[in-house]
Design a protein around this motif. Structure first.
Motif, PDB file in Angstrom:
ATOM      1  N   ARG A   1       0.827  -1.208   0.000  1.00 10.95           N
ATOM      2  CA  ARG A   1       0.000   0.000   0.000  1.00 10.95           C
ATOM      3  C   ARG A   1       0.859   1.254   0.000  1.00 10.95           C
ATOM      4  N   ARG A   2       1.911   1.224   0.795  1.00  5.13           N
ATOM      5  CA  ARG A   2       2.771   2.402   0.849  1.00  5.13           C
ATOM      6  C   ARG A   2       3.585   2.573  -0.433  1.00  5.13           C
ATOM      7  N   ARG A   3       3.907   1.485  -1.098  1.00  3.26           N
ATOM      8  CA  ARG A   3       4.576   1.618  -2.403  1.00  3.26           C
ATOM      9  C   ARG A   3       3.654   2.326  -3.391  1.00  3.26           C
ATOM     10  N   GLN A   4       2.391   1.961  -3.389  1.00  2.30           N
ATOM     11  CA  GLN A   4       1.426   2.618  -4.275  1.00  2.30           C
ATOM     12  C   GLN A   4       1.287   4.094  -3.932  1.00  2.30           C
ATOM     13  N   GLU A   5       1.257   4.395  -2.667  1.00  2.78           N
ATOM     14  CA  GLU A   5       1.133   5.793  -2.253  1.00  2.78           C
ATOM     15  C   GLU A   5       2.380   6.591  -2.621  1.00  2.78           C
TER      16      GLU A   5
ATOM     17  N   THR B   1       9.483   7.826  -9.048  1.00  2.00           N
ATOM     18  CA  THR B   1       9.675   7.320 -10.400  1.00  2.00           C
ATOM     19  C   THR B   1       9.479   5.811 -10.450  1.00  2.00           C
ATOM     20  N   HIS B   2      10.008   5.124  -9.441  1.00  4.64           N
ATOM     21  CA  HIS B   2       9.853   3.674  -9.305  1.00  4.64           C
ATOM     22  C   HIS B   2       9.753   3.344  -7.821  1.00  4.64           C
ATOM     23  N   THR B   3       9.233   2.172  -7.531  1.00  4.43           N
ATOM     24  CA  THR B   3       9.288   1.633  -6.178  1.00  4.43           C
ATOM     25  C   THR B   3       9.799   0.197  -6.254  1.00  4.43           C
ATOM     26  N   ILE B   4      10.412  -0.258  -5.173  1.00  4.54           N
ATOM     27  CA  ILE B   4      10.840  -1.647  -5.083  1.00  4.54           C
ATOM     28  C   ILE B   4      10.413  -2.221  -3.738  1.00  4.54           C
ATOM     29  N   ASP B   5      10.260  -3.531  -3.712  1.00  5.50           N
ATOM     30  CA  ASP B   5      10.021  -4.268  -2.475  1.00  5.50           C
ATOM     31  C   ASP B   5      11.364  -4.868  -2.062  1.00  5.50           C
TER      32      ASP B   5
END
Length: 350
Positions: A206-210, A217-221
């Motif tokens: 959820r926080r990656r989406q936010e 620009t990008h998010t990673i787990d």
């Protein structure tokens, strides 16, 4: 102010225990300002005390992110007047030690003193209250149109400003923000404002989406594979120019060093827990790649002034990271909400 006027304040007395107490209001001294508090935000400092993760300060007068309206001033106060909207830098600083005079964190903060020197009874910044008495140097005048709930976040914004300056983020650079809590999001916003391409590392979907909604620009787990490999895949194999750690997990420090480009900077913004934990570090990584490892804590007066101006002028919109506001009478509910991963900043109004 009228004689025998009373005030209320919140006191954290134990894990998940907070109560309101009433006491006589103290008039301002020669160089003091009495502020009618209108908004006080709950930081991780207060949250850790509330959860029992840090029990050193019980009973704690929390609340160091706050704003309000001047109610009375001492006779020697010249910078503000009754009715002015203000933000308060609520952590007392001596102004005289070597660190203060260099613009660093004060060596004589109340929580750094030996136990024998501590005053009896509740202690702390005391912003979770109807009123706050502060020295004039702690008071920052705001524009009349400033939203005081937003202005309660002047202090955390000032801390992030200091961090961004120390990280020396430049236009076109790749910056990685590790952690997408409130402070991570503020770093994201300011790094984007400097023209950087920002990757956010965050294990919660959820926080990656936010973070993407805030402009990442990008998010990673980071739990989905090797951290450094994921960063290099998004930076043409070079690695990140800057990495800011805005989470408390120690593993992120070692992972981040290996994900830096040549000439990269790693800035530790958050305090790492548990305290005393260490990492193994090959010094040749720093030598061969000319890496800078640094950190920041707190903020300077210049940072605080700049943050106040940014909020008052509308240069930054803090509404999206203010999740909910509770009245002071519901401070327990406010604390419970603040420790939920689904919220950003929770504000207590009075």
């Amino acid at each position: 102010m009228s004689a025998n006027q009373m005030m209320r304040r919140a006191v954290v007395i134990g894990p998940r225990q907070v109560e309101l107490e009433e006491l006589p209001l103290t008039p301002p001294g020669l160089t003091q300002v009495l502020v009618r508090v209108r908004a006080s935000a709950l930081c991780t400092f207060e949250q850790r005390a509330y959860l029992g993760a840090d029990t050193r300060f019980y009973p704690l007068l929390g609340g160091h992110e706050l704003a309000g309206v001047v109610e009375a001033v001492g006779p020697d106060v010249a910078s503000v007047a009754v009715g002015d909207k203000v933000a308060i830098s609520a952590i007392d600083r001596c102004g005289n030690c070597y660190s203060c005079r260099r613009g660093y964190d004060c060596d004589n903060l109340w929580f750094k003193k030996p136990g024998a020197e501590q005053p009896k009874g509740p202690r702390g910044p005391a912003g979770l209250a109807t009123h706050k008495l502060a020295e004039e140097y702690q008071i920052y005048k705001l524009r009349p149109e400033t939203n005081l709930v937003h202005a309660a976040l002047t202090e955390p914004l000032a801390c992030v400003l200091r961090s961004i300056k120390r990280a020396q983020i430049q236009p076109g650079e790749s910056a990685v923000i590790v952690g997408a809590g409130v402070m991570g999001i503020l770093h994201l916003i300011l790094a984007k404002g400097r023209g950087a391409s920002v990757i956010v590392s965050e294990p919660h979907a959820r926080r990656r989406q936010e973070a993407l909604a805030f402009g990442a620009t990008h998010t990673i787990d980071p739990t989905a594979g090797d951290f450094a490999s994921q960063i290099r895949a998004l930076t043409n194999g070079r690695g990140a120019d800057v990495i800011v750690i805005a989470t408390t997990a120690i593993k992120t420090v070692a992972d981040s060093i290996s994900a830096l480009a040549k000439g990269g900077r790693l800035l530790i913004y958050s305090r790492i827990y548990p305290k005393g934990e260490t990492i193994a570090l090959d010094p040749n990584l720093l030598h061969d790649n000319e890496i800078v490892l640094t950190g920041t804590i707190s903020q300077s007066r210049e940072d605080f002034q700049q943050a106040a101006e940014m909020i008052g002028s509308g240069a930054i919109d803090l509404q999206p990271i203010i999740s909910v506001a509770y009245p002071l009478e519901e401070v327990h509910a406010a604390f419970e909400s603040s420790v939920d991963l689904g919220t950003y900043r929770v504000v207590v109004t009075a």
